[in-house]
Design an enzyme around this catalytic site. Sequence first.
Site, PDB file in Angstrom:
ATOM      1  N   SER A  40     -69.155 -30.306  34.435  1.00  0.00           N
ATOM      2  CA  SER A  40     -67.943 -30.722  33.730  1.00  0.00           C
ATOM      3  C   SER A  40     -67.645 -32.204  33.858  1.00  0.00           C
ATOM      4  O   SER A  40     -66.941 -32.774  33.022  1.00  0.00           O
ATOM      5  CB  SER A  40     -66.741 -29.939  34.258  1.00  0.00           C
ATOM      6  OG  SER A  40     -66.608 -30.128  35.666  1.00  0.00           O
ATOM      7  N   HIS A  90     -59.682 -32.940  36.493  1.00  0.00           N
ATOM      8  CA  HIS A  90     -60.804 -33.655  35.898  1.00  0.00           C
ATOM      9  C   HIS A  90     -60.296 -34.963  35.284  1.00  0.00           C
ATOM     10  O   HIS A  90     -59.117 -35.062  34.910  1.00  0.00           O
ATOM     11  CB  HIS A  90     -61.457 -32.823  34.793  1.00  0.00           C
ATOM     12  CG  HIS A  90     -62.335 -31.726  35.304  1.00  0.00           C
ATOM     13  ND1 HIS A  90     -61.848 -30.507  35.677  1.00  0.00           N
ATOM     14  CD2 HIS A  90     -63.677 -31.678  35.503  1.00  0.00           C
ATOM     15  CE1 HIS A  90     -62.853 -29.742  36.092  1.00  0.00           C
ATOM     16  NE2 HIS A  90     -63.965 -30.432  35.999  1.00  0.00           N
TER      17      HIS A  90
END
Length: 376
Positions: free
Chosen positions: A42, A334
């Site tokens: 990711s 993130h």
Amino acid sequence: MRGKALVIALATAASIIGYAPAAGAAQPGGAQPTVAVALGDSYISGEAGRWLGNTDTVGGSSAGTDRAWNGSTVDPTRVYGPTYSSGCHRSDVSPLSGASLGTDRLVNLACSGATSANVLPAAMGGVPFKGEAPQIDQLATVAGANRVKVIVLSLGGNDLGFGTIIASCIEAWFWGDYCADDQQATVDAALPAMRSGVSQSLAAIRSTMRAAGYADTDYRLVVQSYSSPVPRGANIRYADSGWTRWDMGCPVVNYDATWVRDRLVPQLSTELRTLASAGGAEFLDLRDALDGREICARGRIRVTPAKAPSDVTAEWVREFWSSETEGRQQETFHPDAYGQKALSRCLTLLGAAAKGNYRCVNTAGAGVDGMRLAAA
């Protein structure tokens, strides 16, 4: 309500740790297009690229932070394309998609949640993930139809269980405890398997490229590391008690935040640099790339209708997801759209530099264009 939200959040928080241009055919005249390829998890697929900072405003455009808002409804495929439904979440602002690496095309094969098992080719025990073939098998196809000039690998975080570690720290905060000591033991126990997975992946990339007719010197192979999603405890702008950190999306106690920033992330970076060197790859150290721009860092602001999103003032990391938050939980902690644009700038700078090991850092008071490269 918060207790229920915690249960819902922790149920999938372990996934914490996607829209790829087609590989294409040969150009007119028989010349193959040159490409740069992203492999891994990711941190390079583009997870959380939907967001321009964080806000307390819910619904609509979320004070201008939700790039999935099309003026009348929310459509995450505007950001993640067809990979929204699969969960690979390859965003249109992924680190590779915004980089200038001197190639004709950019091919993002990374997928949110991927481990080494999903990168390794099937012949080495690799397994499909989220409806896609192992990534190195996909790389073989790309390498045959194009001239690969750059391969960037982001791998190891999920092998180490980074998402589960963060979930444990959030749970510890909820109960007024801390996670660092227990989770450090978990990390140390997981390191041998992580080392093996990354090492095998690098070897498989080399052997796959050789089988496709490439010499090792025909392309650059780069391993990148990770940045801390949280600042040191002393640099969190909210008190280390009460519910404010939950409401502001950073439910981690100071002790654990400092451990993540100063022990866990540097440890992983050091391991990855060692593995890159052993595998004949370059290394891009991102441990400090988001320093001072993390979730709840001092000097950052939450976007409001009166304060438009800005890469100079906003947070560069997506806040903790709960049932009271928009988006998907896997976006938690993130790099957001600003963070990813910053990492894109790091790759661009790397592409213009001689082969070697580098670290990428930001410039205080500047936006994403202020990223700088230094020798590691």
